[in-house]
Design a protein around this motif. Structure first.
Motif, PDB file in Angstrom:
ATOM      1  N   ASP A 152      -4.015 -11.459  -3.294  1.00  9.26           N
ATOM      2  CA  ASP A 152      -3.769 -12.463  -4.330  1.00  9.26           C
ATOM      3  C   ASP A 152      -4.523 -12.123  -5.613  1.00  9.26           C
ATOM      4  O   ASP A 152      -3.974 -12.253  -6.709  1.00  9.26           O
ATOM      5  CB  ASP A 152      -4.181 -13.854  -3.852  1.00  9.26           C
ATOM      6  CG  ASP A 152      -3.283 -14.387  -2.749  1.00  9.26           C
ATOM      7  OD1 ASP A 152      -2.161 -13.864  -2.582  1.00  9.26           O
ATOM      8  OD2 ASP A 152      -3.707 -15.328  -2.059  1.00  9.26           O
ATOM      9  N   LEU A 153      -5.774 -11.679  -5.481  1.00  6.89           N
ATOM     10  CA  LEU A 153      -6.570 -11.315  -6.647  1.00  6.89           C
ATOM     11  C   LEU A 153      -5.963 -10.112  -7.364  1.00  6.89           C
ATOM     12  O   LEU A 153      -5.862 -10.098  -8.594  1.00  6.89           O
ATOM     13  CB  LEU A 153      -8.011 -11.016  -6.235  1.00  6.89           C
ATOM     14  CG  LEU A 153      -8.943 -10.578  -7.367  1.00  6.89           C
ATOM     15  CD1 LEU A 153      -9.054 -11.655  -8.443  1.00  6.89           C
ATOM     16  CD2 LEU A 153     -10.314 -10.217  -6.812  1.00  6.89           C
ATOM     17  N   VAL A 154      -5.541  -9.123  -6.618  1.00 12.27           N
ATOM     18  CA  VAL A 154      -4.925  -7.934  -7.212  1.00 12.27           C
ATOM     19  C   VAL A 154      -3.680  -8.320  -7.996  1.00 12.27           C
ATOM     20  O   VAL A 154      -3.479  -7.891  -9.133  1.00 12.27           O
ATOM     21  CB  VAL A 154      -4.596  -6.887  -6.122  1.00 12.27           C
ATOM     22  CG1 VAL A 154      -3.696  -5.783  -6.654  1.00 12.27           C
ATOM     23  CG2 VAL A 154      -5.876  -6.311  -5.552  1.00 12.27           C
ATOM     24  N   HIS A 155      -2.856  -9.157  -7.417  1.00 11.86           N
ATOM     25  CA  HIS A 155      -1.625  -9.570  -8.101  1.00 11.86           C
ATOM     26  C   HIS A 155      -1.926 -10.444  -9.320  1.00 11.86           C
ATOM     27  O   HIS A 155      -1.243 -10.353 -10.333  1.00 11.86           O
ATOM     28  CB  HIS A 155      -0.675 -10.269  -7.131  1.00 11.86           C
ATOM     29  CG  HIS A 155      -0.019  -9.306  -6.200  1.00 11.86           C
ATOM     30  ND1 HIS A 155       1.006  -8.470  -6.584  1.00 11.86           N
ATOM     31  CD2 HIS A 155      -0.266  -9.017  -4.900  1.00 11.86           C
ATOM     32  CE1 HIS A 155       1.379  -7.714  -5.568  1.00 11.86           C
ATOM     33  NE2 HIS A 155       0.610  -8.032  -4.531  1.00 11.86           N
ATOM     34  N   LEU A 156      -2.951 -11.275  -9.249  1.00 13.12           N
ATOM     35  CA  LEU A 156      -3.331 -12.094 -10.393  1.00 13.12           C
ATOM     36  C   LEU A 156      -3.794 -11.213 -11.545  1.00 13.12           C
ATOM     37  O   LEU A 156      -3.354 -11.383 -12.692  1.00 13.12           O
ATOM     38  CB  LEU A 156      -4.428 -13.085 -10.016  1.00 13.12           C
ATOM     39  CG  LEU A 156      -5.017 -13.900 -11.164  1.00 13.12           C
ATOM     40  CD1 LEU A 156      -3.943 -14.745 -11.850  1.00 13.12           C
ATOM     41  CD2 LEU A 156      -6.159 -14.766 -10.659  1.00 13.12           C
ATOM     42  N   VAL A 157      -4.679 -10.253 -11.278  1.00  8.94           N
ATOM     43  CA  VAL A 157      -5.163  -9.357 -12.326  1.00  8.94           C
ATOM     44  C   VAL A 157      -4.001  -8.550 -12.895  1.00  8.94           C
ATOM     45  O   VAL A 157      -3.892  -8.369 -14.112  1.00  8.94           O
ATOM     46  CB  VAL A 157      -6.289  -8.438 -11.801  1.00  8.94           C
ATOM     47  CG1 VAL A 157      -6.645  -7.364 -12.809  1.00  8.94           C
ATOM     48  CG2 VAL A 157      -7.521  -9.265 -11.451  1.00  8.94           C
ATOM     49  N   ALA A 158      -3.106  -8.092 -12.037  1.00 19.50           N
ATOM     50  CA  ALA A 158      -1.940  -7.338 -12.513  1.00 19.50           C
ATOM     51  C   ALA A 158      -1.085  -8.197 -13.438  1.00 19.50           C
ATOM     52  O   ALA A 158      -0.647  -7.750 -14.494  1.00 19.50           O
ATOM     53  CB  ALA A 158      -1.106  -6.849 -11.328  1.00 19.50           C
ATOM     54  N   CYS A 159      -0.875  -9.433 -13.055  1.00 20.74           N
ATOM     55  CA  CYS A 159      -0.072 -10.351 -13.870  1.00 20.74           C
ATOM     56  C   CYS A 159      -0.741 -10.603 -15.212  1.00 20.74           C
ATOM     57  O   CYS A 159      -0.098 -10.531 -16.257  1.00 20.74           O
ATOM     58  CB  CYS A 159       0.125 -11.654 -13.107  1.00 20.74           C
ATOM     59  SG  CYS A 159       1.099 -12.871 -13.995  1.00 20.74           S
ATOM     60  N   LEU A 160      -2.024 -10.872 -15.198  1.00 24.29           N
ATOM     61  CA  LEU A 160      -2.740 -11.188 -16.433  1.00 24.29           C
ATOM     62  C   LEU A 160      -2.859  -9.997 -17.377  1.00 24.29           C
ATOM     63  O   LEU A 160      -2.990 -10.168 -18.585  1.00 24.29           O
ATOM     64  CB  LEU A 160      -4.136 -11.722 -16.109  1.00 24.29           C
ATOM     65  CG  LEU A 160      -4.184 -13.073 -15.398  1.00 24.29           C
ATOM     66  CD1 LEU A 160      -5.611 -13.401 -14.975  1.00 24.29           C
ATOM     67  CD2 LEU A 160      -3.628 -14.173 -16.288  1.00 24.29           C
ATOM     68  N   GLU A 169       3.073   0.147  -9.143  1.00 26.97           N
ATOM     69  CA  GLU A 169       3.221  -0.149  -7.724  1.00 26.97           C
ATOM     70  C   GLU A 169       1.842  -0.178  -7.063  1.00 26.97           C
ATOM     71  O   GLU A 169       0.970   0.613  -7.411  1.00 26.97           O
ATOM     72  CB  GLU A 169       4.067   0.947  -7.081  1.00 26.97           C
ATOM     73  CG  GLU A 169       4.289   0.774  -5.621  1.00 26.97           C
ATOM     74  CD  GLU A 169       5.086   1.926  -5.023  1.00 26.97           C
ATOM     75  OE1 GLU A 169       5.265   1.909  -3.800  1.00 26.97           O
ATOM     76  OE2 GLU A 169       5.503   2.829  -5.758  1.00 26.97           O
ATOM     77  N   PHE A 170       1.653  -1.088  -6.135  1.00 23.41           N
ATOM     78  CA  PHE A 170       0.433  -1.132  -5.348  1.00 23.41           C
ATOM     79  C   PHE A 170       0.682  -0.382  -4.054  1.00 23.41           C
ATOM     80  O   PHE A 170       1.700  -0.592  -3.408  1.00 23.41           O
ATOM     81  CB  PHE A 170       0.019  -2.570  -5.015  1.00 23.41           C
ATOM     82  CG  PHE A 170      -0.304  -3.378  -6.228  1.00 23.41           C
ATOM     83  CD1 PHE A 170      -1.453  -3.121  -6.949  1.00 23.41           C
ATOM     84  CD2 PHE A 170       0.550  -4.379  -6.664  1.00 23.41           C
ATOM     85  CE1 PHE A 170      -1.762  -3.853  -8.074  1.00 23.41           C
ATOM     86  CE2 PHE A 170       0.251  -5.116  -7.783  1.00 23.41           C
ATOM     87  CZ  PHE A 170      -0.901  -4.848  -8.495  1.00 23.41           C
ATOM     88  N   ILE A 171      -0.245   0.461  -3.693  1.00 27.80           N
ATOM     89  CA  ILE A 171      -0.140   1.182  -2.430  1.00 27.80           C
ATOM     90  C   ILE A 171      -1.347   0.780  -1.587  1.00 27.80           C
ATOM     91  O   ILE A 171      -2.485   1.092  -1.930  1.00 27.80           O
ATOM     92  CB  ILE A 171      -0.113   2.703  -2.657  1.00 27.80           C
ATOM     93  CG1 ILE A 171       1.094   3.056  -3.531  1.00 27.80           C
ATOM     94  CG2 ILE A 171      -0.085   3.440  -1.332  1.00 27.80           C
ATOM     95  CD1 ILE A 171       1.139   4.491  -3.965  1.00 27.80           C
ATOM     96  N   TRP A 172      -1.083   0.057  -0.526  1.00 27.31           N
ATOM     97  CA  TRP A 172      -2.140  -0.436   0.353  1.00 27.31           C
ATOM     98  C   TRP A 172      -2.326   0.554   1.484  1.00 27.31           C
ATOM     99  O   TRP A 172      -1.371   0.950   2.144  1.00 27.31           O
ATOM    100  CB  TRP A 172      -1.771  -1.816   0.902  1.00 27.31           C
ATOM    101  CG  TRP A 172      -1.538  -2.807  -0.169  1.00 27.31           C
ATOM    102  CD1 TRP A 172      -0.344  -3.163  -0.724  1.00 27.31           C
ATOM    103  CD2 TRP A 172      -2.539  -3.562  -0.867  1.00 27.31           C
ATOM    104  NE1 TRP A 172      -0.538  -4.095  -1.704  1.00 27.31           N
ATOM    105  CE2 TRP A 172      -1.864  -4.354  -1.819  1.00 27.31           C
ATOM    106  CE3 TRP A 172      -3.923  -3.643  -0.780  1.00 27.31           C
ATOM    107  CZ2 TRP A 172      -2.539  -5.224  -2.671  1.00 27.31           C
ATOM    108  CZ3 TRP A 172      -4.591  -4.506  -1.629  1.00 27.31           C
ATOM    109  CH2 TRP A 172      -3.899  -5.288  -2.559  1.00 27.31           C
ATOM    110  N   ASP A 173      -3.543   0.975   1.725  1.00 29.08           N
ATOM    111  CA  ASP A 173      -3.853   1.906   2.799  1.00 29.08           C
ATOM    112  C   ASP A 173      -4.141   1.107   4.065  1.00 29.08           C
ATOM    113  O   ASP A 173      -5.253   0.625   4.276  1.00 29.08           O
ATOM    114  CB  ASP A 173      -5.050   2.770   2.415  1.00 29.08           C
ATOM    115  CG  ASP A 173      -5.334   3.857   3.442  1.00 29.08           C
ATOM    116  OD1 ASP A 173      -4.713   3.840   4.527  1.00 29.08           O
ATOM    117  OD2 ASP A 173      -6.180   4.718   3.151  1.00 29.08           O
ATOM    118  N   CYS A 174      -3.128   0.949   4.893  1.00 29.16           N
ATOM    119  CA  CYS A 174      -3.236   0.130   6.104  1.00 29.16           C
ATOM    120  C   CYS A 174      -4.053   0.799   7.201  1.00 29.16           C
ATOM    121  O   CYS A 174      -4.333   0.189   8.224  1.00 29.16           O
ATOM    122  CB  CYS A 174      -1.850  -0.218   6.624  1.00 29.16           C
ATOM    123  SG  CYS A 174      -0.921  -1.223   5.451  1.00 29.16           S
ATOM    124  N   SER A 175      -4.435   2.066   6.991  1.00 31.15           N
ATOM    125  CA  SER A 175      -5.250   2.737   8.006  1.00 31.15           C
ATOM    126  C   SER A 175      -6.721   2.352   7.889  1.00 31.15           C
ATOM    127  O   SER A 175      -7.515   2.647   8.768  1.00 31.15           O
ATOM    128  CB  SER A 175      -5.122   4.260   7.861  1.00 31.15           C
ATOM    129  OG  SER A 175      -5.740   4.707   6.669  1.00 31.15           O
TER     130      SER A 175
END
Length: 85
Positions: A3-11, A17-23
């Motif tokens: 949520d914080l990442v998307h908020l900062v991106a929006c602002l 693109e966000f790439i999340w390292d699920c490992s």
């Protein structure tokens, strides 16, 4: 964190693109900050919500740092103007 990442991106107008390292370990599913010690020791008490603080920081950046560094355009204001309504 998402949520914080998307908020900062929006602002800031980030459209990449966000790439999340699920490992990697996810850490705690939820964390709540206790500021009572800061209030007790320093008299600190948050006066504005986090989103408003981020918005103000971006405004400051656009006024000062961006112009000093010759950034071609300020960070996007469209999103936070819409969210403020």
């Amino acid at each position: 964190m998402r949520d914080l990442v998307h908020l900062v991106a929006c602002l800031t107008g980030f459209e990449g693109e966000f790439i999340w390292d699920c490992s990697k370990p996810e850490g705690q599913p939820r964390r709540c900050l206790d500021t009572s010690k800061a209030e007790r020791l320093f008299g600190f008490r948050a006066k504005i919500p986090a989103e408003e603080g981020l918005r103000r920081m971006i405004e400051w950046y656009n006024r000062s740092v961006a112009t000093c560094r010759g950034t071609p355009r300020p960070l996007n204001r469209k999103c936070w103007q819409a969210r403020a309504r």
